[in-house]
Scaffold this motif. Structure first.
Motif, PDB file in Angstrom:
ATOM      1  N   LEU A   1       2.282 -25.421  29.745  1.00 27.37           N
ATOM      2  CA  LEU A   1       1.096 -26.071  30.303  1.00 27.37           C
ATOM      3  C   LEU A   1       1.457 -27.346  31.057  1.00 27.37           C
ATOM      4  CD1 LEU A   1      -1.431 -25.597  27.364  1.00 27.37           C
ATOM      5  CD2 LEU A   1      -1.500 -24.489  29.620  1.00 27.37           C
ATOM      6  N   SER A   2       2.445 -28.076  30.571  1.00 26.40           N
ATOM      7  CA  SER A   2       2.902 -29.293  31.267  1.00 26.40           C
ATOM      8  C   SER A   2       3.449 -28.955  32.646  1.00 26.40           C
ATOM      9  CB  SER A   2       3.982 -30.003  30.440  1.00 26.40           C
ATOM     10  OG  SER A   2       3.465 -30.443  29.213  1.00 26.40           O
ATOM     11  N   ILE A   3       4.205 -27.889  32.721  1.00 26.53           N
ATOM     12  CA  ILE A   3       4.750 -27.464  34.013  1.00 26.53           C
ATOM     13  C   ILE A   3       3.616 -27.049  34.956  1.00 26.53           C
ATOM     14  CG2 ILE A   3       6.166 -25.699  35.154  1.00 26.53           C
ATOM     15  CD1 ILE A   3       7.994 -25.865  32.591  1.00 26.53           C
ATOM     16  N   PHE A   4       2.679 -26.261  34.445  1.00 25.94           N
ATOM     17  CA  PHE A   4       1.540 -25.834  35.271  1.00 25.94           C
ATOM     18  C   PHE A   4       0.755 -27.044  35.775  1.00 25.94           C
ATOM     19  CE2 PHE A   4       1.256 -21.798  32.466  1.00 25.94           C
ATOM     20  CZ  PHE A   4       2.227 -21.163  33.211  1.00 25.94           C
ATOM     21  N   LEU A   5       0.478 -27.970  34.882  1.00 26.45           N
ATOM     22  CA  LEU A   5      -0.332 -29.129  35.248  1.00 26.45           C
ATOM     23  C   LEU A   5       0.408 -30.054  36.211  1.00 26.45           C
ATOM     24  CD1 LEU A   5      -2.984 -30.602  35.036  1.00 26.45           C
ATOM     25  CD2 LEU A   5      -2.205 -31.602  32.866  1.00 26.45           C
ATOM     26  N   ALA A   6       1.723 -30.200  36.039  1.00 30.15           N
ATOM     27  CA  ALA A   6       2.500 -31.054  36.948  1.00 30.15           C
ATOM     28  C   ALA A   6       2.408 -30.535  38.380  1.00 30.15           C
ATOM     29  CB  ALA A   6       3.955 -31.128  36.490  1.00 30.15           C
ATOM     30  N   ILE A   7       2.532 -29.247  38.561  1.00 29.97           N
ATOM     31  CA  ILE A   7       2.437 -28.662  39.905  1.00 29.97           C
ATOM     32  C   ILE A   7       1.006 -28.787  40.426  1.00 29.97           C
ATOM     33  CG2 ILE A   7       2.659 -26.536  41.249  1.00 29.97           C
ATOM     34  CD1 ILE A   7       5.353 -27.851  40.371  1.00 29.97           C
ATOM     35  N   THR A   8       0.037 -28.548  39.575  1.00 22.80           N
ATOM     36  CA  THR A   8      -1.364 -28.637  39.967  1.00 22.80           C
ATOM     37  C   THR A   8      -1.735 -30.041  40.412  1.00 22.80           C
ATOM     38  OG1 THR A   8      -1.953 -26.829  38.489  1.00 22.80           O
ATOM     39  CG2 THR A   8      -3.741 -28.321  39.155  1.00 22.80           C
ATOM     40  N   VAL A   9      -1.300 -31.056  39.657  1.00 26.81           N
ATOM     41  CA  VAL A   9      -1.669 -32.423  40.005  1.00 26.81           C
ATOM     42  C   VAL A   9      -1.032 -32.839  41.326  1.00 26.81           C
ATOM     43  CG1 VAL A   9       0.107 -33.675  38.690  1.00 26.81           C
ATOM     44  CG2 VAL A   9      -2.102 -34.740  39.091  1.00 26.81           C
ATOM     45  N   VAL A  10       0.166 -32.367  41.614  1.00 24.36           N
ATOM     46  CA  VAL A  10       0.797 -32.697  42.894  1.00 24.36           C
ATOM     47  C   VAL A  10      -0.004 -32.054  44.034  1.00 24.36           C
ATOM     48  CG1 VAL A  10       2.841 -32.375  44.347  1.00 24.36           C
ATOM     49  CG2 VAL A  10       3.091 -33.132  41.963  1.00 24.36           C
ATOM     50  N   GLU A  11      -0.404 -30.814  43.869  1.00 29.93           N
ATOM     51  CA  GLU A  11      -1.182 -30.185  44.938  1.00 29.93           C
ATOM     52  C   GLU A  11      -2.532 -30.870  45.114  1.00 29.93           C
ATOM     53  OE1 GLU A  11      -2.258 -25.926  46.921  1.00 29.93           O
ATOM     54  OE2 GLU A  11      -1.688 -25.920  44.805  1.00 29.93           O
TER      55      GLU A  11
ATOM     56  N   ASP B   1      14.234 -31.035  43.196  1.00 30.19           N
ATOM     57  CA  ASP B   1      13.707 -30.988  41.825  1.00 30.19           C
ATOM     58  C   ASP B   1      12.284 -30.435  41.809  1.00 30.19           C
ATOM     59  OD1 ASP B   1      16.063 -32.052  40.839  1.00 30.19           O
ATOM     60  OD2 ASP B   1      15.229 -34.067  40.514  1.00 30.19           O
ATOM     61  N   PHE B   2      11.468 -30.873  42.752  1.00 32.83           N
ATOM     62  CA  PHE B   2      10.090 -30.393  42.791  1.00 32.83           C
ATOM     63  C   PHE B   2      10.041 -28.895  43.089  1.00 32.83           C
ATOM     64  CE2 PHE B   2       6.108 -29.331  44.863  1.00 32.83           C
ATOM     65  CZ  PHE B   2       5.223 -29.703  43.861  1.00 32.83           C
ATOM     66  N   MET B   3      10.838 -28.451  44.046  1.00 39.23           N
ATOM     67  CA  MET B   3      10.838 -27.024  44.379  1.00 39.23           C
ATOM     68  C   MET B   3      11.362 -26.191  43.210  1.00 39.23           C
ATOM     69  SD  MET B   3       9.264 -27.115  47.092  1.00 39.23           S
ATOM     70  CE  MET B   3       9.308 -25.693  48.124  1.00 39.23           C
ATOM     71  N   ASP B   4      12.364 -26.709  42.504  1.00 41.08           N
ATOM     72  CA  ASP B   4      12.870 -26.019  41.316  1.00 41.08           C
ATOM     73  C   ASP B   4      11.777 -25.919  40.248  1.00 41.08           C
ATOM     74  OD1 ASP B   4      15.348 -25.753  42.558  1.00 41.08           O
ATOM     75  OD2 ASP B   4      16.301 -27.354  41.391  1.00 41.08           O
ATOM     76  N   LEU B   5      11.036 -27.006  40.061  1.00 41.78           N
ATOM     77  CA  LEU B   5       9.943 -27.003  39.090  1.00 41.78           C
ATOM     78  C   LEU B   5       8.866 -26.005  39.503  1.00 41.78           C
ATOM     79  CD1 LEU B   5       8.736 -28.329  36.518  1.00 41.78           C
ATOM     80  CD2 LEU B   5       7.577 -29.934  38.064  1.00 41.78           C
ATOM     81  N   LYS B   6       8.538 -25.984  40.785  1.00 41.24           N
ATOM     82  CA  LYS B   6       7.542 -25.033  41.290  1.00 41.24           C
ATOM     83  C   LYS B   6       8.025 -23.599  41.082  1.00 41.24           C
ATOM     84  CE  LYS B   6       7.167 -24.143  45.585  1.00 41.24           C
ATOM     85  NZ  LYS B   6       7.457 -22.712  45.528  1.00 41.24           N
ATOM     86  N   ASP B   7       9.312 -23.365  41.323  1.00 44.59           N
ATOM     87  CA  ASP B   7       9.864 -22.023  41.111  1.00 44.59           C
ATOM     88  C   ASP B   7       9.798 -21.619  39.637  1.00 44.59           C
ATOM     89  OD1 ASP B   7      10.365 -21.781  43.819  1.00 44.59           O
ATOM     90  OD2 ASP B   7      12.494 -22.281  43.661  1.00 44.59           O
ATOM     91  N   LYS B   8      10.058 -22.577  38.740  1.00 46.14           N
ATOM     92  CA  LYS B   8       9.952 -22.283  37.305  1.00 46.14           C
ATOM     93  C   LYS B   8       8.503 -21.952  36.959  1.00 46.14           C
ATOM     94  CE  LYS B   8      12.571 -24.004  34.213  1.00 46.14           C
ATOM     95  NZ  LYS B   8      13.321 -24.767  33.218  1.00 46.14           N
ATOM     96  N   ARG B   9       7.567 -22.716  37.502  1.00 45.10           N
ATOM     97  CA  ARG B   9       6.143 -22.417  37.281  1.00 45.10           C
ATOM     98  C   ARG B   9       5.824 -21.002  37.755  1.00 45.10           C
ATOM     99  NH1 ARG B   9       1.407 -23.372  40.812  1.00 45.10           N
ATOM    100  NH2 ARG B   9       2.916 -22.529  42.286  1.00 45.10           N
TER     101      ARG B   9
ATOM    102  N   ASP C   1       8.019 -36.355  35.090  1.00 43.29           N
ATOM    103  CA  ASP C   1       8.849 -37.240  35.901  1.00 43.29           C
ATOM    104  C   ASP C   1       8.902 -36.770  37.357  1.00 43.29           C
ATOM    105  OD1 ASP C   1      10.754 -39.516  36.012  1.00 43.29           O
ATOM    106  OD2 ASP C   1      12.229 -37.943  36.446  1.00 43.29           O
ATOM    107  N   THR C   2       9.051 -35.491  37.551  1.00 46.67           N
ATOM    108  CA  THR C   2       9.130 -34.915  38.902  1.00 46.67           C
ATOM    109  C   THR C   2       7.813 -35.092  39.645  1.00 46.67           C
ATOM    110  OG1 THR C   2      10.815 -33.345  38.186  1.00 46.67           O
ATOM    111  CG2 THR C   2       9.616 -32.803  40.201  1.00 46.67           C
TER     112      THR C   2
END
Length: 191
Positions: A40-50, A108-116, A158-159
């Motif tokens: 959920l943290s990963i999902f929310l991190a990407i969502t908040v950036v968008e 790092d951000f793209m890697d996180l998005k890919d993990k999501r 952090d990302t």
């Protein structure tokens, strides 16, 4: 439903507040719940950036010298352009600066998005196994989920914060003012 209006940073602040709470409370949960909270943290991190990109650039195009991009940005929002499109094009097209996606926070951000995406889509995974006379069809590869650690949640938060810092840099915000901008948009107290 009644319309409520707040400052543009309100929802970004709220989402970051929720993300920080998720990350800070992960260790109080069972291992099973930890995995859920990390995902959920990963999902929310990407969502908040968008969400940040959507509102921040929508505000920017109402100001000089970015007003010339207003129609294009509104069209992009109405067409629901992808996150990839937004983060790769809006800083360059509107602010005149590229983010580097080959190294550093951009990578790092793209890697996180890919993990999501791997946690969500399971596109390439449809496997079957046979155990004696039993065939189990249509199994999904959950190895990305199973490999999640608390550090993945910390990295996600952090990302998300650091990619906002890069957007501020692209806009020409002075380095000493970036902690204040992070506080304004995310609620993170400088220091």
């Amino acid at each position: 439903m009644n319309k409520t209006l707040f400052s543009p940073n309100t929802m970004i602040w709220e989402y970051f507040k929720g993300l920080r709470r998720l990350v800070s409370n992960i260790n109080i949960h069972s291992q099973e719940e930890q995995k859920q909270e990390i995902a959920l943290s990963i999902f929310l991190a990407i969502t908040v950036v968008e969400a940040f990109l959507n509102i921040y650039f929508r505000i920017a195009v109402e100001e000089e010298p970015y007003k010339t991009h207003r129609k294009n940005l509104i069209d992009n929002l109405n067409d629901r352009k992808s996150l990839d499109y937004k983060i790769k094009n809006w800083p360059k097209d509107i602010l005149g600066k590229n983010l580097n996606f080959d190294t550093g926070i951009g990578k790092d951000f793209m890697d996180l998005k890919d993990k999501r995406n791997k946690l969500m889509h399971f596109k390439s995974s449809y496997e079957s196994i046979a155990i004696e006379d039993i065939n189990i069809l249509g199994l999904a590869d959950t190895s990305v989920y199973d490999s999640l650690t608390v550090n993945d949640a910390i990295f996600a938060l952090d990302t998300a914060e650091k990619i906002l810092e890069e957007i501020f840099r692209c806009r020409g915000i002075e380095e000493e003012k970036i902690p204040g901008m992070i506080h304004l948009w995310t609620g993170k107290i400088p220091g």
